[in-house]
Design a protein around this motif. Sequence first.
Motif, PDB file in Angstrom:
ATOM      1  N   TRP A   1      19.959  28.779 -28.227  1.00 43.32           N
ATOM      2  CA  TRP A   1      21.381  29.052 -28.056  1.00 43.32           C
ATOM      3  C   TRP A   1      22.243  27.838 -28.400  1.00 43.32           C
ATOM      4  O   TRP A   1      23.313  27.962 -28.985  1.00 43.32           O
ATOM      5  CB  TRP A   1      21.660  29.496 -26.619  1.00 43.32           C
ATOM      6  CG  TRP A   1      23.132  29.564 -26.301  1.00 43.32           C
ATOM      7  CD1 TRP A   1      23.821  28.786 -25.428  1.00 43.32           C
ATOM      8  CD2 TRP A   1      24.095  30.462 -26.866  1.00 43.32           C
ATOM      9  NE1 TRP A   1      25.158  29.128 -25.409  1.00 43.32           N
ATOM     10  CE2 TRP A   1      25.346  30.165 -26.291  1.00 43.32           C
ATOM     11  CE3 TRP A   1      24.025  31.488 -27.811  1.00 43.32           C
ATOM     12  CZ2 TRP A   1      26.520  30.852 -26.616  1.00 43.32           C
ATOM     13  CZ3 TRP A   1      25.184  32.178 -28.137  1.00 43.32           C
ATOM     14  CH2 TRP A   1      26.408  31.869 -27.544  1.00 43.32           C
TER      15      TRP A   1
ATOM     16  N   THR B   1      14.096  27.666 -21.861  1.00 40.73           N
ATOM     17  CA  THR B   1      15.337  28.103 -22.495  1.00 40.73           C
ATOM     18  C   THR B   1      16.221  28.629 -21.366  1.00 40.73           C
ATOM     19  O   THR B   1      16.316  29.828 -21.117  1.00 40.73           O
ATOM     20  CB  THR B   1      15.065  29.187 -23.546  1.00 40.73           C
ATOM     21  OG1 THR B   1      14.232  28.638 -24.575  1.00 40.73           O
ATOM     22  CG2 THR B   1      16.351  29.676 -24.194  1.00 40.73           C
TER      23      THR B   1
ATOM     24  N   ALA C   1      19.056  31.613 -21.040  1.00 34.60           N
ATOM     25  CA  ALA C   1      18.684  33.027 -20.980  1.00 34.60           C
ATOM     26  C   ALA C   1      18.440  33.508 -19.560  1.00 34.60           C
ATOM     27  O   ALA C   1      18.204  34.705 -19.345  1.00 34.60           O
ATOM     28  CB  ALA C   1      17.428  33.261 -21.820  1.00 34.60           C
TER      29      ALA C   1
ATOM     30  N   TRP D   1      24.870  33.088 -18.027  1.00 35.46           N
ATOM     31  CA  TRP D   1      25.230  32.349 -19.246  1.00 35.46           C
ATOM     32  C   TRP D   1      26.198  31.190 -18.983  1.00 35.46           C
ATOM     33  O   TRP D   1      26.442  30.380 -19.864  1.00 35.46           O
ATOM     34  CB  TRP D   1      25.857  33.313 -20.251  1.00 35.46           C
ATOM     35  CG  TRP D   1      24.933  34.408 -20.678  1.00 35.46           C
ATOM     36  CD1 TRP D   1      23.564  34.409 -20.610  1.00 35.46           C
ATOM     37  CD2 TRP D   1      25.291  35.680 -21.215  1.00 35.46           C
ATOM     38  NE1 TRP D   1      23.048  35.592 -21.084  1.00 35.46           N
ATOM     39  CE2 TRP D   1      24.083  36.393 -21.459  1.00 35.46           C
ATOM     40  CE3 TRP D   1      26.503  36.290 -21.526  1.00 35.46           C
ATOM     41  CZ2 TRP D   1      24.080  37.686 -21.993  1.00 35.46           C
ATOM     42  CZ3 TRP D   1      26.497  37.576 -22.054  1.00 35.46           C
ATOM     43  CH2 TRP D   1      25.302  38.258 -22.296  1.00 35.46           C
TER      44      TRP D   1
END
Length: 409
Positions: A148, A311, A314, A318
């Motif tokens: 991201w 990560t 996720a 957010w």
Amino acid sequence: MRMIKLSLLSLAVASSTLSHAVVAEEALSNLFTQGKPLLDVRYRYEHVDQDNALNNANAQTIRTRVGFQSGKWYGLSALIEADNVSRIGDASYNSFRNGQTDYSVVADPDGTEINQALLRYDHKYGSAVLGRQRINLDNQRFVGGVAWRQNEQTYDGVLGQLKPLDGLTLTYAYIDNVNSIFGPGNGRFDTAANQANIEGHSHLLNVQYVLMPELTATAYQYRLGLDNLAAGGQSSKTTGLRLNGAVSGVSYVLEYAQQTEYADNPLDLDSDYYLAELGYTVKGVTLKGGYEVLGGDEGPGNRAFQTPLATKHAFQGWADIFLLTPPDGIKDAYVGGSAPLFGGTLAAWYHDFRAERDSSQYGEEIDVSYAHAVPGVKGLVGLVKYASYDADDFAVDTDKFWVQLQYSY
């Protein structure tokens, strides 16, 4: 006799033709002639509004990724890939590298570096990768690439996968450096809290077995030796079991892990991780609900369950409020899903966050996004995304908004 001679001649011609085909297929030049260039360009506008003394952040950045994926020669191949992240307009945000500490954080620093540079060997029973590479294990809850962010997280080391039986995959990786999202370092504003390179010696072990279409079992142990990470308690040994599958559109995940100290971690760690998730998919619409717990622990230092290589964007909303698990741990009850809409995809999620140790209310969050391919331009996708965290007993009210265009070739 004549028939035998003709048969032998035909066999010789066929063998010669096959031999030439094999030689052609395995020619060294295949590394180049069967290779392909890589191009990925991503523009993003990110706005951050927090209920504190910091100025609102407004960041416009563009990431350009170029590379070359070679063809194969006797199973060998290579990949080289470089990234550049550049600011557009004023630096009215804190990238951790620009010194703008009176603004909210948008962790996309300017810079150019090698994203991946690796050699790979593929065999029918597995593969091996040496060099700087992308590593995404399972759902990336413990090890992932943080794709991201504009500067992806990649790993320097070696990764091997063995597939001795149908459905069985054995994975081992050794990592001696993590190229974090905060890189590259510029020597001006680098601190122990935003390391561009996380040094250490980590071992990742993962065994996955697809028993049947309705059940996949994954056992893992991740031994993370992270020598120069500022937040205490990050070097750890995490051992767990994950069960997941789907039956007639109904999906499920059950997972448990335990975390203890590892390497030179001075803290005495003993915390647990739990996940239960249930989903249903029909005609392209997916609905999910889940309950995830990262345990806390009293004592000196933050001894809660941590996921430093995950990560994280996720998971747990957010707005990225819980990138570091609070000392009292966290319980995340969530519900949401995705659905096709006007040729694109709409996604929405709701989170209720509480402390694991005393169930005090941390806050709530709503996340919404919409992605759509841009008509007439193959490989171009647009995205709008919004996250709103309503604080109660943890952090501050935070709103984030993104507009993104990404082109991949």
